[in-house]
Motif scaffolding. Sequence first.
Motif, PDB file in Angstrom:
ATOM      1  N   ASP A  47       0.615  -1.081   0.050  1.00  0.00           N
ATOM      2  CA  ASP A  47      -0.061   0.160   0.020  1.00  0.00           C
ATOM      3  C   ASP A  47       0.751   1.336   0.102  1.00  0.00           C
ATOM      4  N   GLY A  48       2.132   0.960  -0.350  1.00  0.00           N
ATOM      5  CA  GLY A  48       3.086   2.323  -0.402  1.00  0.00           C
ATOM      6  C   GLY A  48       3.691   2.757   0.959  1.00  0.00           C
ATOM      7  N   THR A  49       3.415   1.923   1.950  1.00  0.00           N
ATOM      8  CA  THR A  49       3.997   2.226   3.391  1.00  0.00           C
ATOM      9  C   THR A  49       5.008   1.125   3.689  1.00  0.00           C
ATOM     10  N   PRO A  50       5.936   1.439   4.449  1.00  0.00           N
ATOM     11  CA  PRO A  50       7.025   0.574   4.877  1.00  0.00           C
ATOM     12  C   PRO A  50       6.542  -0.489   5.850  1.00  0.00           C
ATOM     13  N   ALA A  51       6.932  -1.876   5.647  1.00  0.00           N
ATOM     14  CA  ALA A  51       6.544  -2.792   6.609  1.00  0.00           C
ATOM     15  C   ALA A  51       7.231  -2.707   7.853  1.00  0.00           C
ATOM     16  N   TRP A  52       8.210  -1.872   7.934  1.00  0.00           N
ATOM     17  CA  TRP A  52       8.901  -1.453   9.268  1.00  0.00           C
ATOM     18  C   TRP A  52       9.369   0.026   9.136  1.00  0.00           C
ATOM     19  N   LYS A  53       8.853   0.583  10.155  1.00  0.00           N
ATOM     20  CA  LYS A  53       8.982   2.195   9.985  1.00  0.00           C
ATOM     21  C   LYS A  53       9.535   2.763  11.471  1.00  0.00           C
ATOM     22  N   ASN A  54      10.739   3.548  11.185  1.00  0.00           N
ATOM     23  CA  ASN A  54      11.282   4.134  12.145  1.00  0.00           C
ATOM     24  C   ASN A  54      11.869   3.237  13.313  1.00  0.00           C
ATOM     25  N   VAL A  55      12.675   2.306  12.712  1.00  0.00           N
ATOM     26  CA  VAL A  55      13.287   1.221  13.576  1.00  0.00           C
ATOM     27  C   VAL A  55      14.741   2.041  13.995  1.00  0.00           C
ATOM     28  N   LYS A  56      14.815   1.539  15.247  1.00  0.00           N
ATOM     29  CA  LYS A  56      16.185   2.188  15.986  1.00  0.00           C
ATOM     30  C   LYS A  56      17.267   1.214  15.737  1.00  0.00           C
ATOM     31  N   PRO A  57      18.412   1.522  15.463  1.00  0.00           N
ATOM     32  CA  PRO A  57      19.375   0.627  15.200  1.00  0.00           C
ATOM     33  C   PRO A  57      19.905   0.112  16.429  1.00  0.00           C
ATOM     34  N   VAL A  58      20.837  -0.993  16.439  1.00  0.00           N
ATOM     35  CA  VAL A  58      21.418  -1.724  17.710  1.00  0.00           C
ATOM     36  C   VAL A  58      21.911  -0.635  18.329  1.00  0.00           C
ATOM     37  N   LYS A  59      22.944   0.128  17.691  1.00  0.00           N
ATOM     38  CA  LYS A  59      23.725   0.869  18.442  1.00  0.00           C
ATOM     39  C   LYS A  59      23.213   2.265  17.838  1.00  0.00           C
ATOM     40  N   ASP A  60      22.710   3.325  18.958  1.00  0.00           N
ATOM     41  CA  ASP A  60      22.004   4.646  18.354  1.00  0.00           C
ATOM     42  C   ASP A  60      23.251   5.465  17.561  1.00  0.00           C
ATOM     43  N   ASP A  61      22.643   5.966  16.471  1.00  0.00           N
ATOM     44  CA  ASP A  61      23.404   6.830  15.674  1.00  0.00           C
ATOM     45  C   ASP A  61      22.635   7.887  15.228  1.00  0.00           C
ATOM     46  N   LYS A  62      21.506   8.098  16.162  1.00  0.00           N
ATOM     47  CA  LYS A  62      20.675   9.651  16.014  1.00  0.00           C
ATOM     48  C   LYS A  62      19.883   9.343  14.652  1.00  0.00           C
ATOM     49  N   HIS A  63      19.601   8.249  14.164  1.00  0.00           N
ATOM     50  CA  HIS A  63      18.641   8.038  13.198  1.00  0.00           C
ATOM     51  C   HIS A  63      17.842   6.713  13.401  1.00  0.00           C
ATOM     52  N   VAL A  64      16.702   6.829  12.529  1.00  0.00           N
ATOM     53  CA  VAL A  64      15.829   5.891  12.599  1.00  0.00           C
ATOM     54  C   VAL A  64      15.725   5.252  11.065  1.00  0.00           C
ATOM     55  N   TYR A  65      15.344   3.876  10.756  1.00  0.00           N
ATOM     56  CA  TYR A  65      15.313   3.402   9.658  1.00  0.00           C
ATOM     57  C   TYR A  65      13.804   2.818   9.066  1.00  0.00           C
ATOM     58  N   SER A  66      13.601   2.965   7.993  1.00  0.00           N
ATOM     59  CA  SER A  66      12.367   2.287   7.628  1.00  0.00           C
ATOM     60  C   SER A  66      12.863   1.339   6.292  1.00  0.00           C
ATOM     61  N   TYR A  67      12.162   0.243   6.203  1.00  0.00           N
ATOM     62  CA  TYR A  67      12.421  -0.849   5.008  1.00  0.00           C
ATOM     63  C   TYR A  67      11.223  -1.402   4.734  1.00  0.00           C
ATOM     64  N   ASN A  68      11.024  -1.654   3.384  1.00  0.00           N
ATOM     65  CA  ASN A  68       9.840  -2.646   2.900  1.00  0.00           C
ATOM     66  C   ASN A  68      10.495  -3.526   1.750  1.00  0.00           C
ATOM     67  N   PRO A  69      10.281  -4.814   1.833  1.00  0.00           N
ATOM     68  CA  PRO A  69      10.884  -5.434   0.787  1.00  0.00           C
ATOM     69  C   PRO A  69       9.858  -5.611  -0.347  1.00  0.00           C
ATOM     70  N   CYS A  70      10.401  -5.774  -1.564  1.00  0.00           N
ATOM     71  CA  CYS A  70       9.256  -5.899  -2.900  1.00  0.00           C
ATOM     72  C   CYS A  70       8.866  -4.504  -3.346  1.00  0.00           C
ATOM     73  N   ARG A  71       8.098  -4.056  -2.593  1.00  0.00           N
ATOM     74  CA  ARG A  71       7.354  -2.949  -3.087  1.00  0.00           C
ATOM     75  C   ARG A  71       8.119  -1.543  -2.636  1.00  0.00           C
ATOM     76  N   PRO A  72       7.813  -0.342  -3.567  1.00  0.00           N
ATOM     77  CA  PRO A  72       8.451   0.769  -3.022  1.00  0.00           C
ATOM     78  C   PRO A  72       7.554   1.566  -2.199  1.00  0.00           C
ATOM     79  N   PHE A  73       7.912   2.353  -1.307  1.00  0.00           N
ATOM     80  CA  PHE A  73       7.105   3.286  -0.471  1.00  0.00           C
ATOM     81  C   PHE A  73       7.613   4.435  -0.386  1.00  0.00           C
ATOM     82  N   THR A  74       6.812   5.752   0.333  1.00  0.00           N
ATOM     83  CA  THR A  74       7.318   6.785   0.381  1.00  0.00           C
ATOM     84  C   THR A  74       7.192   7.397   1.622  1.00  0.00           C
ATOM     85  N   LEU A  75       8.136   7.905   2.327  1.00  0.00           N
ATOM     86  CA  LEU A  75       8.037   8.559   3.525  1.00  0.00           C
ATOM     87  C   LEU A  75       8.889   9.797   3.480  1.00  0.00           C
TER      88      LEU A  75
END
Length: 250
Positions: A47-75
């Motif tokens: 549906d254009g959204t990520p399967a995982w949104k704003n996931v914090k990394p194992v070691k904090d780097d002041k960022h969050v990450y979003s990811y979706n296999p197969c289909r593109p998304f916009t964030l």
Amino acid sequence: MTAQKNVVLLSCLLLVYLPNQLISVDPCVFDLHAKGIIDLTGVGHVDGTPAWKNVKPVKDDKHVYSYNPCRPFTLSTCENVAACQTFTTDEKLAYSLGTQNSLQWTVAPGKDLPTLHYTTGERTLVVSLHCLSSGGKNKLVVDGLNPTTKLYEMTLSSKCACWDGCKGGHSGNSNNGLSGGTIFIIILTMVAVIYFIAFISFNKFKRQANGMDILPHRTFWVSLPGYSLGGIKFIVHKITGKETNYTPVP
């Protein structure tokens, strides 16, 4: 003889080349005949959204990450991406980590499962797969930027990351193979191309024909639309009960 040899050679090339052009690369599916198929269709959102949104990394780097296999998304400012990196202090500061059409599946020596490589500009994201053979909830672990390799790294754990783990058992729009209709169209297209090339070459070089005369069975193809229209009119008149003046072919 030279013309006939050229026809045979071109026909062989078409048999090898044409099917490869008709089958597109699917970023959801990796098919390794020796082991099986990895199908991530049921893991990602459609549906254009990520399967995982704003996931914090194992070691904090002041960022969050979003990811979706197969289909593109916009964030935020990440448009039509596979993965996105966002500042925790300002979600408008977001950067693409790769697009779906940049995906490359690779199998490293000594490893059982492939890795997914996404690229965009100077950034490269590597997603390692972990097979949950006993099932369980899909999980994404974000390691963030590797200071040594300069690659962004994630690990995706899922039953669908196992060989044949979700083959035919997922919900989605991906095809795990060619349908009978697609195979028929491929074969029909190859036969038609070979037919025209073979007869055009024969008429051109053997019969020394020119212009429209080089077309195979030109009289038949020119007359075909008229015959077809006459057949349609005959059927319509039969159904409606109108008188027909259909003249049979002698």
